[in-house]
Write an enzyme that holds these catalytic residues in place. Structure first.
Site, PDB file in Angstrom:
ATOM      1  N   SER A 261      -5.973   2.574  -9.118  1.00  0.00           N
ATOM      2  CA  SER A 261      -5.600   3.454 -10.222  1.00  0.00           C
ATOM      3  C   SER A 261      -6.845   4.064 -10.850  1.00  0.00           C
ATOM      4  O   SER A 261      -7.970   3.652 -10.568  1.00  0.00           O
ATOM      5  CB  SER A 261      -4.828   2.672 -11.282  1.00  0.00           C
ATOM      6  OG  SER A 261      -5.734   1.848 -11.991  1.00  0.00           O
ATOM      7  N   LYS A 262      -6.602   5.031 -11.708  1.00  0.00           N
ATOM      8  CA  LYS A 262      -7.702   5.694 -12.413  1.00  0.00           C
ATOM      9  C   LYS A 262      -8.505   4.664 -13.213  1.00  0.00           C
ATOM     10  O   LYS A 262      -9.719   4.733 -13.295  1.00  0.00           O
ATOM     11  CB  LYS A 262      -7.112   6.757 -13.339  1.00  0.00           C
ATOM     12  CG  LYS A 262      -8.125   7.366 -14.275  1.00  0.00           C
ATOM     13  CD  LYS A 262      -7.588   8.609 -14.926  1.00  0.00           C
ATOM     14  CE  LYS A 262      -8.235   8.911 -16.266  1.00  0.00           C
ATOM     15  NZ  LYS A 262      -9.629   8.554 -16.409  1.00  0.00           N
ATOM     16  N   ARG A 263      -7.781   3.693 -13.766  1.00  0.00           N
ATOM     17  CA  ARG A 263      -8.466   2.677 -14.571  1.00  0.00           C
ATOM     18  C   ARG A 263      -9.476   1.851 -13.777  1.00  0.00           C
ATOM     19  O   ARG A 263     -10.497   1.441 -14.296  1.00  0.00           O
ATOM     20  CB  ARG A 263      -7.453   1.760 -15.273  1.00  0.00           C
ATOM     21  CG  ARG A 263      -7.383   2.052 -16.758  1.00  0.00           C
ATOM     22  CD  ARG A 263      -6.296   1.279 -17.434  1.00  0.00           C
ATOM     23  NE  ARG A 263      -4.993   1.642 -16.883  1.00  0.00           N
ATOM     24  CZ  ARG A 263      -4.063   0.762 -16.543  1.00  0.00           C
ATOM     25  NH1 ARG A 263      -4.282  -0.529 -16.678  1.00  0.00           N
ATOM     26  NH2 ARG A 263      -2.906   1.176 -16.060  1.00  0.00           N
ATOM     27  N   GLY A 265     -11.308   2.970 -11.442  1.00  0.00           N
ATOM     28  CA  GLY A 265     -12.501   3.814 -11.372  1.00  0.00           C
ATOM     29  C   GLY A 265     -13.317   3.711 -12.656  1.00  0.00           C
ATOM     30  O   GLY A 265     -14.532   3.529 -12.620  1.00  0.00           O
TER      31      GLY A 265
END
Ligand code: GLU
Length: 508
Positions: A261-263, A265
């Site tokens: 997920s973006k998190r 990253g």
């Protein structure tokens, strides 16, 4: 007859394209090129609530940067257009009506409040064969009632009528044949009168059919969409030309389980988007591979190997190599861990393959930022050649080579402690005299003279050379010493040694 391979990448413009979406597009592209087929970019923008301005441009720009070319699409045009679903309303309306007329779909008037009340009343409520007869729809209301509600402007949806207890076979090129019982499916909404637009499921199927798509290669979690889509193809009478499904393995978190997920990253410090993205509402910036200094070829190579392998342990594969080797036989069913350190490694490898001139061109803007825009191109290329093996990104060149452009103003403490012993200043003053006597300051000519002097005086080679390096570089690292001094030239080298003598204080 074998149909010409036609695939599509069908993103919804709901924000920046996730790196997983890029991999999906890449696999579509590789497969199409491998089979001499065509690839479409279709924008699935029927969910007006989730539409984000700028997302479509972002998608186009990302693929341009990556070098993935579409044969048909919003920008490319093509005879199956329009390629933006919001411009295909009339087409969908016709197919929605077809399903209603053949009894495969029905009109439902239930309001959000009524649906919510049912969910409270019935645990795990699902709009399906068991419940639809107790709802407000064209199966329970008379034809006149339905007509008058519609004429009166009542909002409605069209739902797909899923027959219960049928075994639906999904044939997937990676997962094989999977059978799912239709009773787990709900009567999915296919169309909403409120915005006169179909939902994803209907628009997706109709367009794949009309655009003569032969392979649906998608990266999303595939249940329950895939069995529903099989039933829709049947309901339309298109089972014979149903595309072959290919559901790709998920991209997993670098550490532990679960979807990337973006998190992850943000937490671990790597981009999950191809290009930098600024959220139009909040102004938040998410980093991109491009702005982080990745080469598009390296990103492509890295992504291609997340879920696929060429059947050998080869790792460095150009786009053409990938095209010639790609097949779903070597795709894994299980998820692929997103190893971003490996991503850096690929970038390192691709940078090494560039020649020094190409690499210096990329370096020049960074040098200019540091006030060295006037540096001589041939010299910069020479410097780049000396330090490139130590970099993962073009921007690392500065850290590795700044001493060529700027004399040190500080000296690494631990190196001073180890290398600048009592008396070293005197030895360095002697070295200055030796260097003054050297006319040809090239590495090949200067080196034997300096080494000869060290040997003649009986000095410790490592001690003297490291002290020399400390004065010139500011710390005990960098390429071959005499290659450095060749670039700096005699006067600058001597100036730096003198500055070292004046400024480095031996540790207590
Ligand atoms: N618009 C869908 C998505 O972005 C397309 C999925 C598909 O490839 O069918 O998830």
């Amino acid at each position: 007859m074998e149909r010409k391979v036609r695939v599509r990448f069908a993103p919804s413009p709901t924000g920046p394209l996730h790196i997983g979406g890029v991999r999906t597009a890449l696999y579509n592209y590789l497969f199409a090129r491998r089979h001499g087929g065509e690839m479409i970019l279709r924008i699935e923008d029927t969910d007006s609530n989730r539409f984000v301005p700028g997302a479509e441009d972002y998608i186009n720009e990302a693929f341009k940067w990556l070098g993935i070319k579409f044969d048909e699409g919003v920008r490319e045009g093509g005879k199956y257009g329009p390629y933006r679903q919001s411009e295909r309303r009339d087409i969908y309306r016709k197919y929605v009506n077809q399903l209603i007329e053949s009894g495969r779909a029905y009109i439902a008037f239930d309001t959000p409040e009524e649906l919510e009340a049912k969910r409270v009343e019935i645990a795990n409520f699902q709009y399906d064969a068991r419940t639809r007869s107790s709802m407000r729809n064209s199966l329970t209301l008379s034809e006149e009632e339905v007509k008058s509600l519609i004429d009166g402007g009542e909002k409605y949806v069209v739902r797909f009528l899923v027959e219960p207890d049928r075994d639906v076979v999904v044939n997937d090129l990676i997962r094989g044949e999977v059978t799912i019982n239709s009773s787990i499916l709900d009567d999915k909404v296919l169309y909403k009168s409120a915005d006169d637009l179909p939902t994803y499921h209907l628009a997706n199927i109709v367009d794949d059919h009309l655009m003569e798509v032969t392979h649906v290669i998608r990266g999303e979690e595939w249940l329950p969409s895939a069995p529903l889509h099989v039933l829709l193809y049947e309901a339309f009478g298109w089972a014979d030309t149903m595309p072959q499904f290919v559901h790709l393995p998920l991209l997993l978190k670098p550490d532990g389980k679960g979807k990337l997920s973006k998190r992850d990253g943000d937490r671990l410090g790597f981009p999950v988007f191809p290009l930098q993205w600024t959220d139009p509402k909040t102004g938040d910036i998410s980093s991109g591979y491009r702005e982080s200094g990745y080469l598009p070829e390296a990103v492509i190579n890295f992504l291609a190997l997340l879920g696929w392998n060429p059947g050998t342990d080869e790792e460095i594969l150009s786009l053409d190599d990938l095209i010639s080797k790609f097949s779903f036989e070597h795709c894994s069913k299980s998820g692929a861990k997103f190893d971003f350190e490996k991503g850096k490694w690929f970038n390192h490898k691709y940078l090494q393959e560039m020649n020094d001139e190409q690499l210096s061109e990329l370096y020049m803007p960074i040098l200019a930022e540091h006030g060295h825009g006037d540096a001589d191109a041939a010299t910069v290329a020479k410097i780049v050649g000396m330090v490139k093996s130590r970099i993962n990104f073009v921007k690392d060149l500065w850290e590795q080579s700044k001493f060529f452009f700027e004399a040190p103003t500080t000296y690494a403490e631990k190196d001073v402690r180890k290398r600048w012993k009592e008396g070293m200043a005197t030895t360095m003053a002697e070295l200055i005299e030796v260097l003054r006597g050297i006319d040809d300051f090239s590495s090949a000519a200067a080196e034997p003279i300096v080494l000869g002097w060290i040997a003649e005086r009986g000095y410790h080679l490592g001690n003297v050379m490291n002290a020399f390096r400390l004065t010139v570089v500011g710390e005990c690292k960098g390429p071959h010493m005499f290659d450095i001094t060749e670039v700096l030239g005699r006067e600058e080298t001597i100036r730096r040694i003198q500055a070292g003598i004046d400024n480095i204080k031996p540790a207590e």
